[in-house]
Design an enzyme around this catalytic site. Structure first.
Site, short mmCIF file in Angstrom:
data_model
loop_
_atom_site.label_atom_id
_atom_site.label_comp_id
_atom_site.label_asym_id
_atom_site.label_seq_id
_atom_site.Cartn_x
_atom_site.Cartn_y
_atom_site.Cartn_z
N GLU A 142 0.94 -1.14 -0.11
CA GLU A 142 0.02 -0.01 -0.06
C GLU A 142 0.80 1.30 0.02
OE1 GLU A 142 -3.27 0.60 0.09
OE2 GLU A 142 -3.82 -1.36 -0.30
N ASP A 143 1.77 1.45 -1.00
CA ASP A 143 2.57 2.70 -1.16
C ASP A 143 3.63 2.95 -0.08
OD1 ASP A 143 1.19 3.23 -3.34
OD2 ASP A 143 0.03 4.78 -2.73
#
Lengths: 600, 364
Positions: free
Chosen positions: A217-218
């Site tokens: 997630e980034d």
């Protein structure tokens, strides 16, 4: 047919031949008889000519085209380069014209010289004029999705950097200075203009891969070895100020170490950093919620309470303290005078901020993420040449965002750092992908930028080639240390007795309606009761008439004020908010009655 | 807890006893436990996919030939039970014998399309001195609609019985002697809306061919009148106006229509929601025998509990109203118990441990 002529919406007269009039007007403007920033607009639907002179119009320069040829020639450009003529000379000669949106309606503007047709009136200076200052600094931005470009601009403004060379003398709140700022390897045309200010990040080695899932997630994974060597190390400044106020009656605040007898005294321990003059010592370490300037205010005569009369008037402590979670060394103390002539003390705290979990980082393409894991260098993958990446970036963020510019910058950064030169990443006109690939191949690397990396846990080769290169990374001003907050019990609001909200007020986390429904849907009814029991109170209810009973602590009895009942009165545990609701209903003139019964 | 009759019958068909036992045990798992908050679960199960729909819905707008409201706007339309619905439409299917006949479909389409007087007017003017309305008709438009001047005159004469209607082969005069100038103007506006031909409310008609069958799509809806047309298969007429279905076909038909609409809506968006949640919603919307929306005037007004009503909207007026009639609240619903901070009457809060000791008489 006559055409009406207006100057700034004021009617001035009629013109018979509109086109001839406009042509003459423009000719005069190009000769300098009429100022450059005056525009003329022909509204064909209303048969009206408008001349615009007001401020607030957005003007842009265009090259004038005459008889299918642009007036700006090569000799002009050469002269410009030599410095023989200036931009203003081009304006005077009528080669460059300033055009506003209204005048642009009547023009035919070509983007490139090849596009010039018979009816073309103007030529764009360059296709690069579409970019703003910040956007023009993003390399290979023509390969990115346009929405990502807009997002890529924001991180550049939030990055840690040296924002001003006199930052030592300034008292700004919330400022971070990067220890070792670098110029980017991959640059654009506008870099040379902003060269002195554009050191807002560092060139880091980035491997595009997943490792142990800590960059989900980034998030990004960072090498602890790099951090220890000073990668993205920065210093954080926060300033405070306090004034010695004057009050009516000749009274004045006093800047000193407060005496234990003053009202609201915080305890001796909180004042330990103060020197004799009541101001904190320079280069002393201050922890959170400690006093940095001691101030004593004179007693207030307005709003006297019975308590203050009984104890006598006392001076009040109104010292300056650091907020919760704020700590650091005292960097600078300035004692000066405010605009009103009062004594003003300004204090700047300095704190070292080494990258830690939860800090925010970004590249210039709008790919931002938080630091998810700091890994020992021995646990980072390495290449056959012994290269260990500084940052591991997740590939999952790339397909949906379509930031091809990021991949190209990685490749360009690799080429630049290997061959020891800067790469031109100007959109449309910069170095092409093929050239970069060829150069990388000639340097002895795979042309697509991938390399064989080795798994740090097993020592085996990864089955896939990993894309690895150098890219310009920015550290953004959002840091975990500034956001961290937790609470078990703490302050409550006066009216509802529910916990306060927000970090500065030491607030709790809200458990609101949707969360309530989640617990209700699970049938966890006792847990739900507990979640909402932060404002539990006990009320007394008269079982005879159902109204709220009164607890008299002095006479030690409980009675109903309505019917006088003293025996049949029960204790009920409800939320204070409900108690408040009942009282508010009573104030509305509604008499709420509670009928007590067992639920089961 | 017993299984439904239908499942019981199906179980009896299984001959292998072991298998039957397994299937029976498995079937019991699908029975909702007592105290399970089905309403909240339904709300969450429907609302979560809806959050994805907001983003997705605008890609679908404009693709369909007819402008139909889709996605979130349509859901709010259904659950709010709006009286003035936007973008009504009907799908009309013909009886089996006319199914493949384009001529019949075209004639039906022509007959149902609404034609108002204002559509064929060339001018309508007032004569204030003689209290007259002078109407002149557009000949080309009349030709297009296959009408004659006399026909229009006859229709007008039939519809306006109160006042004298005359003609001189060119203009139609309506004399209304008693009306004031303002009333006359309003009367003129009313006359403009007189239906000359077709069915009221049906604004546009198109014919589509679907699987060897001619189907008529309309913009606007008038269920009752369309069902009366002899060529139309009245069992297959579709309208998206739920309030009209309630008016014409009754509350059970509305319930079925709501369910069908909701299922269709989520299917179009590619979202999968268990149909039972929609069933609960459809049941609730029609529970009181009339179609009520989920708002202050609809379902929330029908709630018994004062506290839960007040927790939704306009608390002061609700408290005042309830106090006037001396309403009592048994504090059974979820939100009531949260306000008073008591265990909610759901899930684990539904039960308590009882111990009934033996009576002494039994011992002796």
């Amino acid at each position: 047919m006559a055409y009406e002529v207006y100057i700034d919406s004021i009617f001035v007269g009629y013109v018979d031949d509109a086109n001839k009039f406009i042509e003459e007007f423009k000719e005069k403007r190009r000769k300098g008889i009429i100022p450059y920033f005056v525009n003329i607009h022909f509204d064909e639907t209303r048969n009206v000519i408008e001349i615009l002179t007001r401020k607030g119009r957005i003007l842009r320069p265009l090259i004038v085209v005459k008889d299918g040829k642009p007036l700006l020639k090569k000799e002009h450009i050469e002269k410009l380069k030599k410095g023989e003529i200036k931009w203003s000379d081009l304006e005077k000669e009528g080669i460059i014209e300033w055009v506003d949106p209204a005048e642009e309606e009547n023009l035919n503007v070509a983007l490139y010289p090849e596009d010039i047709k018979e009816n073309t009136t103007h030529l764009e200076l360059s296709s690069l004029v579409i970019f703003s200052i910040a956007t023009s600094l993003v390399p290979f931005s023509n390969r990115n999705q346009s929405a990502r470009l807009n997002r890529g601009v924001r991180p550049q403004r939030q990055a840690h950097a040296i924002y001003s060379l006199n930052f030592h003398n300034r008292f700004d709140t919330d400022i971070s200075i990067l220890y070792y700022p670098q110029h980017p390897i991959t640059r654009t045309f506008s870099f040379n203009i902003f060269k002195d200010d554009y050191a807002i990040g560092q060139n880091v080695i980035v491997a595009v891969m997943t490792q142990e899932g800590y960059n989900i997630e980034d998030a990004i994974i960072m090498n602890k070895g790099s951090i220890d060597r000073g990668l993205f190390r920065s210093v954080y400044f926060r300033s405070y100020e306090i004034e010695r106020l004057r009050y009516s009656g000749g009274l004045q605040d006093e800047i000193t170490i407060p005496d234990p007898s003053v009202e609201l005294y915080r305890g001796k321990d909180k004042y330990k950093n103060l020197e004799e003059d009541g101001i904190v010592a320079v280069e002393s370490f201050v922890r959170s919620e400690e006093v940095i300037v001691g101030r004593v205010s004179p007693p207030r005569f307005i709003g006297l309470t019975s308590e203050s009369i009984a104890t006598g008037l006392r001076k009040k402590d109104s010292s300056l303290t650091t907020g919760s979670g704020e700590e650091g060394w005292v960097d600078k103390v300035v004692i000066t005078e405010s605009d009103d002539g009062n004594l003003l003390v300004r204090i700047k705290l300095r704190d070292l901020r080494i990258p830690e979990l939860g800090d925010k980082f970004s590249v210039r393409h709008g790919q931002k993420g938080v630091l998810g894991m700091i890994v020992d260098p021995s646990d980072m993958p390495w290449s056959s040449s012994g290269l260990v990446p500084d940052i591991i970036f997740s590939p999952a963020g790339i397909p949906s965002r379509e930031t091809v510019g990021l991949l190209l910058e990685l490749l360009a950064g690799k080429v630049g750092s290997l061959s020891g030169r800067y790469v031109d990443g100007t959109p449309w006109y910069g170095e092409s992908e093929e050239e970069l690939r060829k150069e990388l191949l000639s340097l002895g690397f795979r042309e697509d930028g991938t390399e064989t990396l080795y798994n740090p846990l097993t020592g085996d080769e990864f089955k896939v080639k990993i894309f690895i290169g150098s890219i310009y990374y920015l550290r953004l001003k959002y840091m975990a240390k500034n956001k961290l907050q937790a609470r078990a019990t703490g302050p409550v609001t006066l009216l509802t007795r529910q916990p306060t909200e927000g970090k500065s007020k030491k607030g709790g986390l809200k458990f609101s309606e949707m969360e309530h429904e989640v617990l209700a849907a699970h049938g966890a009814s006792i847990l739900l009761r507990e979640m909402y029991s932060s404002d539990d109170t006990t009320i007394y209810v008269c079982e005879k008439c159902g109204s709220l009973a009164v607890e008299d602590n002095i006479r030690n009895r409980v009675y109903c004020p309505i019917c006088g009942e003293t025996e049949k009165i029960s204790k009920v545990k409800v939320s204070y908010a409900f108690h408040l609701l009942l009282n508010e209903l009573i104030s509305l003139g509604i008499w709420p009655k509670l009928k007590l019964d067992y639920k089961f | 807890m017993e299984l439904p009759e239908k499942i019981k019958k199906d179980l009896e068909k299984i001959e292998d006893e072991k298998l039957r036992k397994v299937v029976e045990d498995f079937s019991y798992k699908f029975i909702i436990d007592p105290g399970e908050p089905v309403g909240i679960v339904a709300a969450q199960s429907i609302a979560e996919p809806t959050t994805q729909m907001i983003l997705r819905s605008f890609h679908f707008v404009g693709i369909s030939a007819q402008q139909v409201s889709l996605g979130l706007p349509r859901i709010t339309e259904i659950t709010d039970a709006k009286k003035k619905m936007k973008r009504k439409y009907m799908i009309i299917r013909l009886l089996d014998e006319y199914k493949n006949d384009l001529n019949v479909a075209q004639s039906v389409a022509k007959r149902i399309k609404e034609l108002l007087l204002e559509d064929i007017l060339s001018s309508i003017t007032l004569d204030v001195f003689e209290n007259k309305i002078i109407i002149s008709l557009d000949k080309e438009k009349l030709k297009k609609e296959e009408l004659t001047f006399d026909e229009v005159f006859r229709i007008l004469k039939k519809k306006i019985k109160k006042y004298k209607v005359e003609n001189d082969k060119q203009y139609i005069y309506i004399t209304a002697p008693k009306l004031s100038a303002r009333e006359l103007y309003l009367f003129k506006e009313m006359i403009k809306k007189i239906l000359i031909k077709g069915i009221k409310g049906i604004k546009d008609v198109t014919i589509h061919k679907e699987d060897n069958e001619y189907v008529i799509y309309t913009v606007g809806s008038n269920l009752l009148e369309v069902m009366k047309i002899p060529e139309v298969d009245y069992t297959k007429v579709y309208t998206n106006d739920l309030r009209e279905i309630e008016r014409v076909l009754g509350i059970e038909a509305t319930r079925a229509a709501i369910l069908q609409e909701l299922v269709k809506l989520y299917e179009q968006q590619g979202l999968s929601v268990n149909v039972r949640h929609f069933m609960l919603v459809a049941d609730m919307l029609t529970w009181y025998g009339i179609y009520l929306g989920i708002n202050r005037y609809g379902l929330h007004a029908e709630k018994e509990s004062t506290l839960s009503k007040a927790a939704f909207e306009t608390p002061v007026s609700i408290f005042v109203k309830s106090s006037i009639i001396g309403q009592s609240d048994k504090v059974l619903s979820g939100i009531d118990n949260v306000i008073m901070n008591q265990p909610i009457y759901l899930g684990t809060g539904l039960y308590d441990i009882y111990f009934v000791g033996k009576k002494r008489e039994d011992k002796e």
